[in-house]
Design an enzyme around this catalytic site. Sequence first.
Site, PDB file in Angstrom:
ATOM      1  N   GLU A  76      -1.246  -0.042 -10.879  1.00  0.00           N
ATOM      2  CA  GLU A  76       0.239  -0.284 -10.661  1.00  0.00           C
ATOM      3  C   GLU A  76       1.096   0.508 -11.564  1.00  0.00           C
ATOM      4  O   GLU A  76       2.222   1.201 -11.272  1.00  0.00           O
ATOM      5  CB  GLU A  76       0.483  -1.607 -10.979  1.00  0.00           C
ATOM      6  CG  GLU A  76       0.279  -2.651  -9.975  1.00  0.00           C
ATOM      7  CD  GLU A  76      -1.093  -2.960  -9.910  1.00  0.00           C
ATOM      8  OE1 GLU A  76      -2.170  -2.569 -10.377  1.00  0.00           O
ATOM      9  OE2 GLU A  76      -1.774  -3.853  -8.795  1.00  0.00           O
ATOM     10  N   HIS A  93      -0.389 -16.283  -8.793  1.00  0.00           N
ATOM     11  CA  HIS A  93      -0.274 -15.811  -7.582  1.00  0.00           C
ATOM     12  C   HIS A  93       0.813 -16.668  -6.858  1.00  0.00           C
ATOM     13  O   HIS A  93       1.162 -16.666  -5.700  1.00  0.00           O
ATOM     14  CB  HIS A  93      -1.520 -15.844  -6.787  1.00  0.00           C
ATOM     15  CG  HIS A  93      -2.537 -15.032  -7.040  1.00  0.00           C
ATOM     16  ND1 HIS A  93      -3.328 -15.138  -8.281  1.00  0.00           N
ATOM     17  CD2 HIS A  93      -2.840 -13.826  -6.568  1.00  0.00           C
ATOM     18  CE1 HIS A  93      -4.221 -14.082  -8.203  1.00  0.00           C
ATOM     19  NE2 HIS A  93      -3.984 -13.572  -7.568  1.00  0.00           N
TER      20      HIS A  93
END
Lengths: 340, 80, 328
Positions: A64, A133
């Site tokens: 990322e 999440h």
Amino acid sequence: MPSSNRILTMSHAIAEGIANEMRSDPSVFVMGEDIAAYGGIFGATSGLLAEFGEGRVRDTPISETAFIGAGVGAAMAGMRPIVELMFVDFFGVCMDAIYNLAAKNIYFSGGNCKVPLVIMTATGGGYSDAGQHSQTLHATFAHMPGLKIAVPSNAYDAKGLMISAIRDDGPVLYMFHKGLQGLAWMASPEKAATEVPDEAYKIPFGEAKVVRPGKDATIVTLSMMVHHSLEAAEQLARDGIDTEVIDLRTLVPLDRDAVFKSVAKTGRLIVVDEDYSSFGLTAEIITSVVERDPTVLKAKPRRLAYPDIPIPYSRPMEQFALPNAGKIAETVRETVMKGH
Amino acid sequence: MSDIVVPEGLWDTTKTPEGIVGNWFYRDGSMVEAGAKIAELMVEKTLFDIVAPAKGRLHIVVPKDGVVKPGTLIGRIDGV
Amino acid sequence: MEPTKEQLLWMYAVMAKARYFEDTMAAAYMEGKSPKFDIGAGPVPGEMHLSAGQEPCAAGVCVHLRPEDTVTATHRPHHQAIAKGVDLQKMTAEIFGKKSGLAGGRGGHMHLFDPKVNFACSGIVAEGTGPAVGAALAAKMRGTKAVAVSYVGEGAANQGAFHEALNLAALWKLPVLFVIEDNSWAISVPKAKSTAVKDNSVRAAAYGIPGMHIADNDTLAIFAAAGEAVERARAGGGPTLMEIETYRYYGHFQGDPEVYRPAGEVAALKAKDPIERLRKEMIGNRGVTAAEADAVLAAARADVDAAFAFARGSPYPAPAEALDHVFA
């Protein structure tokens, strides 16, 4: 108003907004994890690889910091990248590229550099995906100067906001709730999928929408909570309480005028947010009204947000923590009672 | 009138006998073009596109989340 | 390094237990999710990442470990947790979200913590590497012979944290073993499309540490390599990077339509199942009898059945328990 009788799920609306722009502007491209053949884990890039090919629809390694940093650089070099951060919760590994680079480079260059980067990311819980999440993190990013933030609650807005995001010459964080995407394998509210025109259209940033007019109380909210608030408003209507629901649509810029105008009319403010309660969105909205004119309020302002805890996995605990229509309706009722 | 039927052989029914209608992409009564993607079926988590067999008005027989098997009639198109 | 008969049976038991656990969990996960797959439905809601096929990576390494050694693992942790000796009943209860679970239902399948055997896992790719380095640092500072093992997938080898952890461990010569379970797929992206080198073990050279590559999911080769690496670490020789070519039978997560996976790939992998290979080897060449193997197998399955029964029979936490244990 939408002209087509075709209904798109929010995931398809996002993908279509991206496709519209990729057709008309060759500098637009997409990169991220599993966004090519897979079409994005939450469907936001479905169909793009087939139409535009691997050069413009790029799967990345799990890197990322590198690919979001690369997004900043490509944007500054004249491209218009759209980068997907698979879950907003993964921001920890790449926050520098977002808040020290993307958000600040226009300022550092005195406006001489543009950063036309869109970072799109999946938010939200309620389906037992646990603490790493399921977060929404609206406040974490809205707090950072230099970053615009779009948060659609339905397919029509999703396409228009994505097109506006792509055309913006500065960095935009586009946050879509997984539970609104209309994926057949995850429950979503009926109103999240809407009629969507084929052609490109924009929704301006900084314009909240009154999704339900009312005179007794104002709910200010966004994303998934718009749908829970509308359900609460229906419950309240049966008790003779007429609730106005405002969908913020963008956090930055924030439509404080729309919020104030509504609360000046109803006198009661309830802010609903799926993000953690303290130091966040709900406090910001309430303060926006109170610091402008506290006398418009007929009752204490109220907020309903996630408690200050990591998101629990087990279903009874997660459902305890999440705001829902029943809790929203109860909170609104309390503001209408005497002595509140 | 054209029938919209779940095709045979779309998935391995020995493993999973049933699926569902995952989404309709047009409201009941809408006009659709031939070949337009009008629905998606879901079997476990795999999605299958269903396209309109003809141009005309859509009549939905099995709504979203309804259970389907190969051969199930899920809708009809009134050719106009 | 050759395993003793005891070690062979231990590894076989662990692998059989892990496989049976995963297959049982696959069925439990699908309860309530048929015919409509609703990810939030059923007794085991949310995501589920199963490790069937990858058992050798757990057994072949953890056979050399003691309770005081640390293991950090990923979102696909069940086989490693079993190999490390995590309390199976509490682990299963945790995955079912029950009050009797390791964290009272707060963590779920991706966040299993058992301090009694120093096992922890996390759902953010590569983020277990730092804590493993930390456990190794603590061991060195205290002068114990404990080691740490950090499990990652091959996708994690492209994440910043991985590189920082390897460099730090090498620089401070810490007793840690980095084990890459290369199952070729990072969700839908194959290694060839994500990684600039063909073989991640060569990256060890960038940090001046030994790199080992084990092909074809070979339990005994893993045993030998891990034994050497763990001995080196305990003797103060510093970290090792080990890359194991392994296979996952199930999708990335349960329900994964796996459109990216070539047809027939899974069937071909099952034809060389590592548990069957180990059984054949230990009975054929290493003096283990079929009766001994069967006894161990039966006991392993009984443990799993008991764990699932315990989990199903346990109560859920009270909803307001969500507010507990935010702080120490």
